[in-house]
Design a protein around this motif. Structure first.
Motif, PDB file in Angstrom:
ATOM      1  N   UNK A 178      -3.763   8.635 -11.187  1.00  0.00           N
ATOM      2  CA  UNK A 178      -3.765   8.859  -9.737  1.00  0.00           C
ATOM      3  C   UNK A 178      -2.612   8.079  -9.127  1.00  0.00           C
ATOM      4  N   UNK A 179      -2.111   8.594  -7.995  1.00  0.00           N
ATOM      5  CA  UNK A 179      -1.026   7.959  -7.253  1.00  0.00           C
ATOM      6  C   UNK A 179      -1.387   7.870  -5.777  1.00  0.00           C
ATOM      7  N   UNK A 180      -0.854   6.846  -5.108  1.00  0.00           N
ATOM      8  CA  UNK A 180      -1.001   6.703  -3.649  1.00  0.00           C
ATOM      9  C   UNK A 180      -2.450   6.881  -3.214  1.00  0.00           C
ATOM     10  N   UNK A 181      -3.349   6.269  -3.970  1.00  0.00           N
ATOM     11  CA  UNK A 181      -4.776   6.366  -3.661  1.00  0.00           C
ATOM     12  C   UNK A 181      -5.173   5.219  -2.730  1.00  0.00           C
ATOM     13  N   UNK A 182      -5.752   5.501  -1.565  1.00  0.00           N
ATOM     14  CA  UNK A 182      -6.127   4.407  -0.658  1.00  0.00           C
ATOM     15  C   UNK A 182      -7.184   3.499  -1.258  1.00  0.00           C
ATOM     16  N   UNK A 183      -7.056   2.220  -0.997  1.00  0.00           N
ATOM     17  CA  UNK A 183      -8.117   1.265  -1.306  1.00  0.00           C
ATOM     18  C   UNK A 183      -8.366   0.443  -0.049  1.00  0.00           C
ATOM     19  N   UNK A 184      -9.505  -0.240   0.053  1.00  0.00           N
ATOM     20  CA  UNK A 184      -9.822  -0.932   1.307  1.00  0.00           C
ATOM     21  C   UNK A 184      -8.727  -1.923   1.690  1.00  0.00           C
ATOM     22  N   UNK A 185      -8.236  -1.843   2.919  1.00  0.00           N
ATOM     23  CA  UNK A 185      -7.197  -2.784   3.345  1.00  0.00           C
ATOM     24  C   UNK A 185      -7.767  -4.171   3.573  1.00  0.00           C
ATOM     25  N   UNK A 186      -6.901  -5.149   3.579  1.00  0.00           N
ATOM     26  CA  UNK A 186      -7.318  -6.495   3.915  1.00  0.00           C
ATOM     27  C   UNK A 186      -7.873  -6.503   5.337  1.00  0.00           C
ATOM     28  N   UNK A 187      -9.072  -7.026   5.485  1.00  0.00           N
ATOM     29  CA  UNK A 187      -9.765  -6.963   6.769  1.00  0.00           C
ATOM     30  C   UNK A 187      -8.960  -7.611   7.894  1.00  0.00           C
ATOM     31  N   UNK A 188      -8.292  -8.714   7.589  1.00  0.00           N
ATOM     32  CA  UNK A 188      -7.630  -9.490   8.636  1.00  0.00           C
ATOM     33  C   UNK A 188      -6.260  -8.938   9.013  1.00  0.00           C
ATOM     34  N   UNK A 189      -5.762  -7.976   8.244  1.00  0.00           N
ATOM     35  CA  UNK A 189      -4.395  -7.520   8.450  1.00  0.00           C
ATOM     36  C   UNK A 189      -4.173  -6.911   9.831  1.00  0.00           C
TER      37      UNK A 189
END
Length: 300
Positions: A178-189
């Motif tokens: 898989x490519x360019x698959x979203x994962x949870x972003x850093x909450x504080x970002x």
């Protein structure tokens, strides 16, 4: 991660196609047949959320006060690579290799992870298949691929650790799972330093949780973030009713719902909210307030 990744040429007729396809099939089989409490699924569903867990486990916000990958020391960034490699072995129940990380389809296979734009390949892995993992904190996108580390695919120079990397023109020999698959972003970002500091300045776990749910609404908040903010034992106590002065009841009197996916999934869906561990939300109108009451939330 590189902005432009060339299309893979690992198709029938490519000299590595059979081997890499066999390894890909084995990895998917392991993902969907795990004997674990979690619901098994394809690699693309199982692995991306785990990157967030491993990265945040090194940032360690409650202990260090840091809130992003960019604040980590070099050695800590290297350690994340080790954690991801261990995570892959554990989640997919990969057998130990004799000289490399694992052995699949009769071949010694090395696992490499990067948070940058490429992978550092040790000399002992040259000529062997590699599992290539990558996570990009700037975009919250992750990647998983396979390649055979053939000498002609590698750069001529080596660093002080006698490691090298893939040539730019060799990336086309990666078989992507898989490519360019979203994962949870850093909450504080998505917060300013001032917003984050205001939340963390609360003197008690209850006060910090109240500030968090007042400031962040309509967005899923993970249990790990709850632990970071609460900074105490049993942090999920802060999202239970816990008496009249508890976080949930105090906020309910202010008209703010604190919803959990275990008990409030139907209400989250009825209000058009994303389903996550915890979601705070202030109903916008009488209809939404009535919907919440119909699901057992005694809004004023």
């Amino acid at each position: 991660m590189k902005k432009k990744i060339p299309p893979s040429v690992v198709v029938p007729g490519h000299r590595d196609h059979v081997l890499l396809s066999d390894i890909a099939t084995d990895l998917e089989r392991r993902a969907t047949s795990r004997k674990r409490p979690q619901v098994p699924g394809p690699l693309v569903e199982i692995l991306p959320p785990l990157y967030r867990v491993e990265i945040d486990g090194v940032i360690r916000t409650p202990l260090t006060g840091r809130r992003s990958y960019a604040q980590l020391e070099k050695v800590e960034r290297t350690y994340i690579g080790m954690l991801v490699e261990m995570m892959l072995r554990a989640e997919l129940e990969l057998p130990r290799g004799q000289k490399l990380d694992t052995r699949l389809c009769g071949h010694e296979v090395d696992i490499k992870h990067t948070m940058g734009s490429g992978w550092m390949i040790p000399g002992e892995a040259v000529g062997h298949p590699l599992i290539l993992s990558a996570a990009d904190e700037k975009t919250s996108l992750c990647y998983l691929g396979l390649v055979v580390a053939r000498p002609e695919y590698l750069r001529g120079g080596q660093n002080q650790d006698k490691k090298t990397s893939l040539r730019a023109d060799a990336w086309e020999n990666i078989l992507w799972l898989y490519q360019s698959q979203p994962y949870p972003p850093n909450f504080w970002r998505g917060m300013t330093d001032a917003q984050a500091d205001l939340i963390m300045a609360g003197k008690s776990g209850n006060e910090r949780m109240k500030r968090l749910f007042r400031a962040v609404q309509g967005v899923p908040i993970t249990r790990a973030t709850i632990e970071d903010v609460a900074k105490q034992k049993d942090p999920t106590r802060r999202i239970r009713a816990d008496g009249p002065n508890g976080t949930r009841n105090t906020l309910l009197r202010e008209g703010i719902l604190v919803l959990t996916k275990e008990f409030d999934r139907p209400l989250m869906q009825a209000l058009g909210l994303p389903v996550g561990d915890v979601v705070a939300y202030t109903p916008k109108d009488a209809a939404e307030r009535q919907t919440a009451r119909g699901h057992g939330h005694a809004l004023p």
